[in-house]
Design a protein around this motif. Structure first.
Motif, PDB file in Angstrom:
ATOM      1  N   VAL A 143       0.840  -1.204   0.000  1.00  0.00           N
ATOM      2  CA  VAL A 143       0.000   0.000   0.000  1.00  0.00           C
ATOM      3  C   VAL A 143       0.877   1.256   0.000  1.00  0.00           C
ATOM      4  N   ARG A 144       1.926   1.263   0.836  1.00  0.00           N
ATOM      5  CA  ARG A 144       2.806   2.444   0.891  1.00  0.00           C
ATOM      6  C   ARG A 144       3.546   2.646  -0.425  1.00  0.00           C
ATOM      7  N   ALA A 145       3.956   1.540  -1.044  1.00  0.00           N
ATOM      8  CA  ALA A 145       4.648   1.650  -2.340  1.00  0.00           C
ATOM      9  C   ALA A 145       3.689   2.249  -3.376  1.00  0.00           C
ATOM     10  N   THR A 146       2.442   1.813  -3.332  1.00  0.00           N
ATOM     11  CA  THR A 146       1.429   2.324  -4.275  1.00  0.00           C
ATOM     12  C   THR A 146       1.228   3.823  -4.060  1.00  0.00           C
ATOM     13  N   GLN A 147       1.209   4.226  -2.795  1.00  0.00           N
ATOM     14  CA  GLN A 147       1.050   5.660  -2.502  1.00  0.00           C
ATOM     15  C   GLN A 147       2.221   6.466  -3.069  1.00  0.00           C
ATOM     16  N   LYS A 148       3.442   5.948  -2.893  1.00  0.00           N
ATOM     17  CA  LYS A 148       4.633   6.648  -3.415  1.00  0.00           C
ATOM     18  C   LYS A 148       4.502   6.843  -4.925  1.00  0.00           C
ATOM     19  N   ILE A 149       4.101   5.762  -5.597  1.00  0.00           N
ATOM     20  CA  ILE A 149       4.001   5.792  -7.053  1.00  0.00           C
ATOM     21  C   ILE A 149       2.879   6.745  -7.496  1.00  0.00           C
ATOM     22  N   GLN A 152       3.993  10.255  -7.432  1.00  0.00           N
ATOM     23  CA  GLN A 152       4.836  10.631  -8.581  1.00  0.00           C
ATOM     24  C   GLN A 152       3.965  10.896  -9.813  1.00  0.00           C
ATOM     25  N   VAL A 153       2.914  10.107  -9.954  1.00  0.00           N
ATOM     26  CA  VAL A 153       2.007  10.315 -11.081  1.00  0.00           C
ATOM     27  C   VAL A 153       1.305  11.664 -10.920  1.00  0.00           C
ATOM     28  N   ASN A 154       0.856  11.930  -9.692  1.00  0.00           N
ATOM     29  CA  ASN A 154       0.177  13.197  -9.395  1.00  0.00           C
ATOM     30  C   ASN A 154       1.055  14.398  -9.695  1.00  0.00           C
ATOM     31  N   GLU A 155       2.343  14.261  -9.339  1.00  0.00           N
ATOM     32  CA  GLU A 155       3.284  15.372  -9.538  1.00  0.00           C
ATOM     33  C   GLU A 155       3.715  15.489 -11.001  1.00  0.00           C
ATOM     34  N   GLY A 156       3.359  14.505 -11.788  1.00  0.00           N
ATOM     35  CA  GLY A 156       3.701  14.542 -13.210  1.00  0.00           C
ATOM     36  C   GLY A 156       5.095  14.008 -13.519  1.00  0.00           C
ATOM     37  N   THR A 157       5.755  13.375 -12.547  1.00  0.00           N
ATOM     38  CA  THR A 157       7.108  12.855 -12.801  1.00  0.00           C
ATOM     39  C   THR A 157       7.085  11.406 -13.291  1.00  0.00           C
ATOM     40  N   LEU A 158       5.910  10.793 -13.332  1.00  0.00           N
ATOM     41  CA  LEU A 158       5.802   9.401 -13.780  1.00  0.00           C
ATOM     42  C   LEU A 158       4.487   9.227 -14.528  1.00  0.00           C
ATOM     43  N   LYS A 159       4.561   8.477 -15.651  1.00  0.00           N
ATOM     44  CA  LYS A 159       3.337   8.222 -16.407  1.00  0.00           C
ATOM     45  C   LYS A 159       2.739   6.894 -15.980  1.00  0.00           C
ATOM     46  N   VAL A 160       1.426   6.807 -15.927  1.00  0.00           N
ATOM     47  CA  VAL A 160       0.752   5.578 -15.512  1.00  0.00           C
ATOM     48  C   VAL A 160       1.230   4.388 -16.352  1.00  0.00           C
TER      49      VAL A 160
END
Ligand code: IPE
Ligand code: IPE
Ligand code: MG
Length: 238
Positions: A143-149, A152-160
């Motif tokens: 769950v914590r790993a999912t939150q981290k990811i 990053q998606v929210n901040e725009g640094t990672l694409k789904v």
């Protein structure tokens, strides 16, 4: 025992179970079993260092263990503190790199500081990666790993669409260690109890009735030798 180095697991997980029953069977209080368990752990680490194991992760306290009586939880927290205080120098001399995994920020303040101090002390060591799962739950870690990811998606640094198993693994607490090859559980129960769920996807399991306080280096080496004989197919065929 002759162990072929090439057939050693890279990463061993140990569910150190059976302390309480070991003590109660001799008319002692459960905490006496935890104390005896620490002695066993020291021997296991010595062995792991001697055989040049890459990574060892031990289950010290689960996210579910808070449900135990206050006195036992308190005893365990003090025991972890005492262990660190007494052992960190020697671990450091052995080139061990300690790392705490789990919800460390929910532990008692003084223990958090000790854990971070020990990690900093051993930060540059290159020997055994020794992960101590304290207030750890495999589901909680996922769950914590999912939150981290997701952040990053929210901040725009990672694409789904770029999220893959490697990215996920990098967000886990054990990101420094290879996947678990061998999972050992002492104490006679045949379950995972929420330990390293992602990391043990292809682990070989090894169970023993021996309660953890009686789990000696000889039996640890036996588990490693049995592991060497396992036929690991990873879904493929020979
Ligand atoms: C494992 O031993 C250690 C911890 C969970 C901290 P237990 O305390 O679970 O011992 P048993 O399983 O009750 O004998
Ligand atoms: C697993 O043992 C947790 C640790 C060894 C720290 P438990 O004794 O808590 O597991 P259950 O309750 O038997 O599943
Ligand atoms: Mg138990």
């Amino acid at each position: 025992m002759n162990l072929d180095k090439n057939l050693l697991p890279h990463h061993v997980g140990i569910i150190m179970d059976g302390n309480g029953r070991w003590a109660q069977n001799q008319g002692l209080i459960r905490s006496a079993g935890h104390l005896a368990g620490v002695k066993t752990l020291k021997e296991i680490i010595k062995t792991a260092v001697n055989i040049e194991l890459e990574a060892l992760t031990v289950y010290a306290f689960s996210t579910e263990n808070w449900n135990r009586p206050h006195t036992e939880v308190d005893f365990l927290m003090h025991l972890f503190s005492e262990y660190l205080e007494k052992e960190k120098r020697e671990l450091n001399e052995k080139n061990v790199k300690i790392h705490f995994i789990g919800r460390i920020d929910e532990l008692p303040e003084s223990l958090i500081k000790q854990a971070r101090d020990a990690e900093n002390m051993m930060m540059n060591n290159t020997g055994l990666k020794f992960n101590v799962a304290t207030n750890y739950g495999g589901q909680d870690e996922i769950v914590r790993a999912t939150q981290k990811i997701a952040r990053q998606v929210n901040e725009g640094t990672l694409k789904v669409d770029d999220i893959d198993a490697d990215i996920f693994e990098a967000a886990l607490d054990t990101c420094d260690s290879p996947p678990v090859d061998l999972m050992i559980r002492t104490g006679g129960d045949l379950r995972v109890s929420n330990f390293l769920l992602w990391q043990s996807a292809y682990a070989e399991f090894w169970f023993t009735e021996t309660p953890f306080p009686n789990f000696k280096p000889e039996e640890f080496l036996q588990a490693l030798s049995d592991f060497a004989k396992r036929d690991r197919r990873f879904g493929s065929i020979k």
